[in-house]
Design a protein around this motif. Sequence first.
Motif, PDB file in Angstrom:
ATOM      1  N   ASP A  94      11.384 -12.061  56.801  1.00 33.05           N
ATOM      2  CA  ASP A  94      11.255 -11.037  57.851  1.00 33.05           C
ATOM      3  C   ASP A  94      10.503  -9.826  57.319  1.00 33.05           C
ATOM      4  O   ASP A  94       9.643  -9.265  57.996  1.00 33.05           O
ATOM      5  CB  ASP A  94      12.624 -10.583  58.358  1.00 33.05           C
ATOM      6  N   PHE A  95      10.845  -9.404  56.092  1.00 31.45           N
ATOM      7  CA  PHE A  95      10.193  -8.247  55.495  1.00 31.45           C
ATOM      8  C   PHE A  95       8.689  -8.476  55.387  1.00 31.45           C
ATOM      9  O   PHE A  95       7.889  -7.618  55.781  1.00 31.45           O
ATOM     10  CB  PHE A  95      10.791  -7.967  54.108  1.00 31.45           C
ATOM     11  N   ASP A  96       8.295  -9.642  54.879  1.00 32.28           N
ATOM     12  CA  ASP A  96       6.869  -9.957  54.733  1.00 32.28           C
ATOM     13  C   ASP A  96       6.145  -9.957  56.071  1.00 32.28           C
ATOM     14  O   ASP A  96       4.981  -9.565  56.161  1.00 32.28           O
ATOM     15  CB  ASP A  96       6.682 -11.313  54.048  1.00 32.28           C
ATOM     16  N   TYR A  97       6.823 -10.366  57.128  1.00 34.83           N
ATOM     17  CA  TYR A  97       6.242 -10.388  58.467  1.00 34.83           C
ATOM     18  C   TYR A  97       6.154  -8.980  59.062  1.00 34.83           C
ATOM     19  O   TYR A  97       5.173  -8.631  59.713  1.00 34.83           O
ATOM     20  CB  TYR A  97       7.087 -11.299  59.369  1.00 34.83           C
ATOM     21  N   GLU A  98       7.190  -8.171  58.842  1.00 38.74           N
ATOM     22  CA  GLU A  98       7.306  -6.864  59.495  1.00 38.74           C
ATOM     23  C   GLU A  98       6.501  -5.746  58.817  1.00 38.74           C
ATOM     24  O   GLU A  98       6.055  -4.817  59.489  1.00 38.74           O
ATOM     25  CB  GLU A  98       8.777  -6.432  59.573  1.00 38.74           C
ATOM     26  N   VAL A  99       6.329  -5.800  57.504  1.00 44.54           N
ATOM     27  CA  VAL A  99       5.659  -4.706  56.801  1.00 44.54           C
ATOM     28  C   VAL A  99       4.238  -4.449  57.306  1.00 44.54           C
ATOM     29  O   VAL A  99       3.887  -3.297  57.581  1.00 44.54           O
ATOM     30  CB  VAL A  99       5.698  -4.907  55.273  1.00 44.54           C
ATOM     31  N   PRO A 100       3.389  -5.466  57.465  1.00 44.50           N
ATOM     32  CA  PRO A 100       2.046  -5.174  57.983  1.00 44.50           C
ATOM     33  C   PRO A 100       2.070  -4.530  59.379  1.00 44.50           C
ATOM     34  O   PRO A 100       1.265  -3.642  59.662  1.00 44.50           O
ATOM     35  CB  PRO A 100       1.366  -6.550  58.030  1.00 44.50           C
TER      36      PRO A 100
END
Length: 162
Positions: A94-100
């Motif tokens: 989720d973090f990898d998806y949400e950061v950008p």
Amino acid sequence: MTTAVFPGSFDPFTIGHRYIVERAAARFDQLVVTVVVNPNKHGLLGVDERIALIREDCADLPNVRVDRWTGLLVDYLTNEGIDTIVKGLRSGVDFDYEVPMAQMNRELADVETMFLLTDPKYAHVSSSLVKEVAKLGGDVKPFLAPHIYQRVTAILAGERQV
């Protein structure tokens, strides 16, 4: 007054969503749960029904309101004078998806994103997975509020009869 937006499709609104709403509502004067509408997607639940179910589920939280938006989320925040988005994280995926997205939102409209970690007992709960399990006849009762569970199972029972 501090206000934040918790956006999502919420199709359906799960106990994991509710957990994040409770945590965010404790940190802001007002939290707006915003059902973001994608006109290219047809959900299990209609948008108006999702809104009604979320309102019922969050009726005990006086500083939570529910709204809808079609379009770019930062436009909603700009229109409402809000500068904070709340996102729940279940895992590093989720973090990898949400950061950008968070970085783009900051660039586009000077909007900050606050990440809240879910309780580990909800880390496996997602609307997509709940729908998939329910469509295949699995028991999703532990993952939904009773009124949402009843509606989801009623819809799927009707689909199975067709």
